[in-house]
Design an enzyme around this catalytic site. Sequence first.
Site, mmCIF file in Angstrom:
data_model
loop_
_atom_site.group_PDB
_atom_site.id
_atom_site.type_symbol
_atom_site.label_atom_id
_atom_site.label_comp_id
_atom_site.label_asym_id
_atom_site.label_seq_id
_atom_site.Cartn_x
_atom_site.Cartn_y
_atom_site.Cartn_z
ATOM 1 N N ARG A 9 6.040 6.157 -2.594
ATOM 2 C CA ARG A 9 7.283 6.892 -2.860
ATOM 3 C C ARG A 9 7.019 8.382 -2.676
ATOM 4 N NH1 ARG A 9 8.121 8.168 -7.765
ATOM 5 N NH2 ARG A 9 7.775 6.119 -8.689
ATOM 6 N N TYR A 26 32.527 15.662 7.025
ATOM 7 C CA TYR A 26 32.249 14.224 7.165
ATOM 8 C C TYR A 26 32.734 13.499 5.902
ATOM 9 C CZ TYR A 26 29.524 9.905 7.500
ATOM 10 O OH TYR A 26 29.148 8.595 7.542
ATOM 11 N N ASP A 48 24.637 20.860 8.153
ATOM 12 C CA ASP A 48 24.524 19.478 8.644
ATOM 13 C C ASP A 48 24.511 19.563 10.173
ATOM 14 O OD1 ASP A 48 25.030 16.906 9.595
ATOM 15 O OD2 ASP A 48 26.361 16.371 7.932
ATOM 16 N N LYS A 82 21.737 8.929 13.696
ATOM 17 C CA LYS A 82 22.524 9.188 14.898
ATOM 18 C C LYS A 82 21.599 9.540 16.076
ATOM 19 C CE LYS A 82 25.705 8.495 11.838
ATOM 20 N NZ LYS A 82 26.318 9.543 11.055
HETATM 21 C C1 LIG Z 1 26.624 9.765 9.644
HETATM 22 C C2 LIG Z 1 26.740 11.143 9.107
HETATM 23 C C3 LIG Z 1 26.308 11.467 7.812
HETATM 24 C C4 LIG Z 1 25.762 10.420 6.855
HETATM 25 O O1 LIG Z 1 24.563 9.869 7.307
HETATM 26 P P1 LIG Z 1 24.104 8.344 7.000
HETATM 27 O O2 LIG Z 1 22.815 8.262 7.724
HETATM 28 O O3 LIG Z 1 25.187 7.459 7.547
HETATM 29 O O4 LIG Z 1 23.983 8.230 5.526
HETATM 30 C C5 LIG Z 1 26.410 12.789 7.403
HETATM 31 N N1 LIG Z 1 26.925 13.744 8.218
HETATM 32 C C6 LIG Z 1 27.360 13.462 9.465
HETATM 33 C C7 LIG Z 1 27.895 14.559 10.307
HETATM 34 C C8 LIG Z 1 27.272 12.163 9.952
HETATM 35 O O5 LIG Z 1 27.719 11.896 11.186
#
Ligand SMILES: *Cc1c(COP(=O)(O)O)cnc(C)c1O
Length: 381
Positions: A46, A98, A170, A195
């Site tokens: 962890r 988001y 982000d 992504k």
């Molecule tokens: C998908 C996404 C998230 C969340 O990420 P997860 O891996 O699905 O938890 C946060 N911000 C953006 C811009 C995203 O596209």
Amino acid sequence: MKFGTKAIHAGVHPDEATGAIMTPIYQTSTYVQEEIGVNKGYAYSRTQNPTRHALEKNLAALENGVHGACFGSGMAAIDCVLKMLNPGDEVISTSDLYGGTFRLFKTIFEKYGIKFHFVGMTDPAAVSKLVNENTQLIWVETPTNPTMSIIDIVAMSKVAKQANAMLCVDNTFATPYLQNPLDLGADLVMHSVTKYLGGHSDVVMGALITSDDKIAEEMYRIQNSSGAVTAPMDSFLVLRGIKTLHLRVQRHCENGEKVARFLVDHPKVDKVYWPGLESHPNHEVAKSQMRGFGGMISFTMVGDKLSDAHAVVRNTKLFALAESLGGVESLIGHPVTMTHAAIPKEEREKTGVVDSMIRLSVGVEDVEDIIEDLRQALDKK
Ligand SMILES: *Cc1c(COP(=O)(O)O)cnc(C)c1O
């Protein structure tokens, strides 16, 4: 070292025991200690695991940062940032955030006494107006989803510095290949690794990167205390995916541009949202902070009929109808009935998310096939 070289080499070394060139999947929970208090730098998975550690170092290098931390999802990474705050603190964020981030802020952290403000962040003066002595975090997402608005990171970093607040960006949509928020004055960068970084639609993961030692100390304390860490196997898959990040994103950008220009010229298409178009309202800001414009595109249809949008997403053959984005394969989605279904019609239409809007994650297939698929789906409806 330049980007492509870092993508392939940063953080990884041939295995000392065997010479294996790929970082092994250290599928272990614990590590044998030579004696009390003496270990090889790893005590419990962890806290840290060698496969995850290699990935964290790689991601830090790609964002021109010093410290990286990986989490079980993008949301778990955002959760870690919010846990750095205290009751009474205030957060300013963008109104087209988001959906999952909005839900985490409003339904989890609000009840612990944190106050959230949402504002159109393409106007820095509107953000400044919301600053007060409790402002501790400015949360930026750029490009935003699904209208691809671009928020000026340098302008936001000035507002954050004046407020003595942390700026977190982000960077999921842009990827570190196209945009490096730390170089533009951000304190922290967040990624949904799920992504583009993973890039192959086979892992859910999140990451944070910073160059600030104090923030890093908090980040690792919370990562270890809350325990939302990512697994060795997933870390391995992402390390492998990242080796082609620069190649994939180059192709996403090339394909994105050709698809955007095809859509602009199509008689059934009304608006096209892609930051690389000269007609995009934030094109100049995009050019100043991004090295390319990516493969995420949204568009609306003439007449704005929900049934037209449904027909298009049903008629594509190569584009798969799915949530998520950033994989090698092209995906198509309908924000109004998918990602933005929970937002009242009036609210979403203020930001341009109308019934006929379609969102594309343009993949890295041959662009002729991608365009042909859209052409036949649009012509059929
Ligand atoms: C998908 C996404 C998230 C969340 O990420 P997860 O891996 O699905 O938890 C946060 N911000 C953006 C811009 C995203 O596209």
